[in-house]
Design an enzyme around this catalytic site. Structure first.
Site, PDB file in Angstrom:
ATOM      1  N   LYS A 189     -41.810 -48.969 -17.994  1.00 11.88           N
ATOM      2  CA  LYS A 189     -41.251 -48.506 -16.425  1.00 11.88           C
ATOM      3  C   LYS A 189     -42.412 -49.106 -15.660  1.00 11.88           C
ATOM      4  CE  LYS A 189     -39.859 -44.241 -18.794  1.00 11.88           C
ATOM      5  NZ  LYS A 189     -40.033 -42.723 -19.155  1.00 11.88           N
ATOM      6  N   GLN A 206     -43.923 -37.584 -19.191  1.00 16.37           N
ATOM      7  CA  GLN A 206     -43.502 -38.368 -20.553  1.00 16.37           C
ATOM      8  C   GLN A 206     -43.366 -37.443 -21.640  1.00 16.37           C
ATOM      9  OE1 GLN A 206     -42.610 -41.619 -20.056  1.00 16.37           O
ATOM     10  NE2 GLN A 206     -42.000 -41.506 -22.306  1.00 16.37           N
ATOM     11  N   ASP A 245     -36.954 -37.682 -13.326  1.00 17.60           N
ATOM     12  CA  ASP A 245     -36.289 -37.498 -14.718  1.00 17.60           C
ATOM     13  C   ASP A 245     -35.051 -36.438 -15.069  1.00 17.60           C
ATOM     14  OD1 ASP A 245     -37.040 -39.551 -16.573  1.00 17.60           O
ATOM     15  OD2 ASP A 245     -38.788 -38.010 -17.338  1.00 17.60           O
TER      16      ASP A 245
END
Length: 278
Positions: free
Chosen positions: A46, A90, A113
């Site tokens: 990422k 995460q 997200d």
């Protein structure tokens, strides 16, 4: 196998149009708690991909024993930072932390997200969410690359996580696909999978899907990622065994992974645009 669905190729086709949307500095934050093999891989990818767009990815690494209050304090700080346009926690996170409670402290317009209750709820109620989860968008892009009408087809999604399985099921329903959700308590998984025109493996179990699971001529999306002791990466599908029997399949690595990373940056750019023009 008739077609390998190459995530790198699809991503490269999307790259230029996304690059052209970026006019000003954009920043996002990744909060990583503890060490997890697949998470380490994805965070590095990422950050590296963001760098290709000159987008600043801020990486916050917290100890695996961190308190819930400390994580939430960091999120609140980032919520109010105008230079941070998107925030990611995460996953997975340590079990002593309440994932839902923590993620729901991210303001929805920075939830790139797409995992807050508000964004997921908007998907459920047919109201456009601020953001759709990145892996879901990656799976849809993989299917779109086949240039087919999937209306009326049957999809079996193995895995019911909020990160992939459940929101992907909703997204496939929007395409008029009949969706069957399978999980660890599903009985006779083999027979169920054999009915699937589209089989999505998102269980996180290495080589779970073998030739006996697949419908001849079907389409396989492998969302799993497992790091083996020798450092190699494998998916939920036994690729070499399954590939000859299906019409199209995503590899691991190089399938859904690159698309997930791309759509994270796409969501970050969208977050910046939304905040700039509000």
């Amino acid at each position: 196998m008739n077609q390998l669905i190459c995530g790198h190729q699809i991503r490269d086709q999307l790259y230029v149009s996304l690059k052209n949307r970026i006019k000003d500095p954009i920043g996002f934050a990744i909060i990583q708690i503890g060490n997890d093999g697949p998470s380490d891989i994805y965070v590095k990818r990422k950050l590296a991909y963001a760098n290709k767009f000159n987008i600043h990815g801020h990486h916050f690494i917290l100890d695996s024993h961190v308190s819930e209050g400390r994580v939430i304090d960091l999120i609140k700080q980032l919520n109010h930072d105008p230079s941070i346009h998107g925030i990611i926690v995460q996953l997975p996170i340590p079990k002593h932390l309440n994932m839902r409670f923590i993620i729901d402290h991210i303001v929805p317009h920075k939830d790139i997200d797409g995992l807050t209750s508000i964004n997921l709820g908007r998907m459920m109620t047919h109201k456009e969410p601020f953001f759709i989860p990145c892996t879901v968008k990656g799976c849809l892009a993989a299917l779109n690359s086949l240039n087919e009408d999937f209306s009326g087809k049957t999809a079996v999604v193995i895995g019911r996580s909020l990160l992939v399985g459940r929101p992907l099921g909703l997204a496939l329903l929007e395409k008029n696909i009949t969706v069957i959700m399978a999980h660890s308590h599903t009985k006779d998984l083999v027979s169920l999978c054999q009915s699937a025109d589209i089989l999505v493996a998102a269980a996180g179990v290495a080589s779970l899907i073998s030739q006996k699971h697949v419908k001849k001529g079907g389409i396989i999306l492998d969302v799993g990622i497992t790091k083996k002791p020798d450092g190699s990466i494998v998916g939920d599908v036994d690729f070499d065994v399954v590939a000859p029997y299906v019409r199209a399949i995503t590899p691991v690595p190089g399938g859904i992974g690159p698309l997930t990373v791309h759509f994270l940056i796409d969501n970050a750019v969208k977050a910046y645009e939304n905040q700039k023009f509000q």
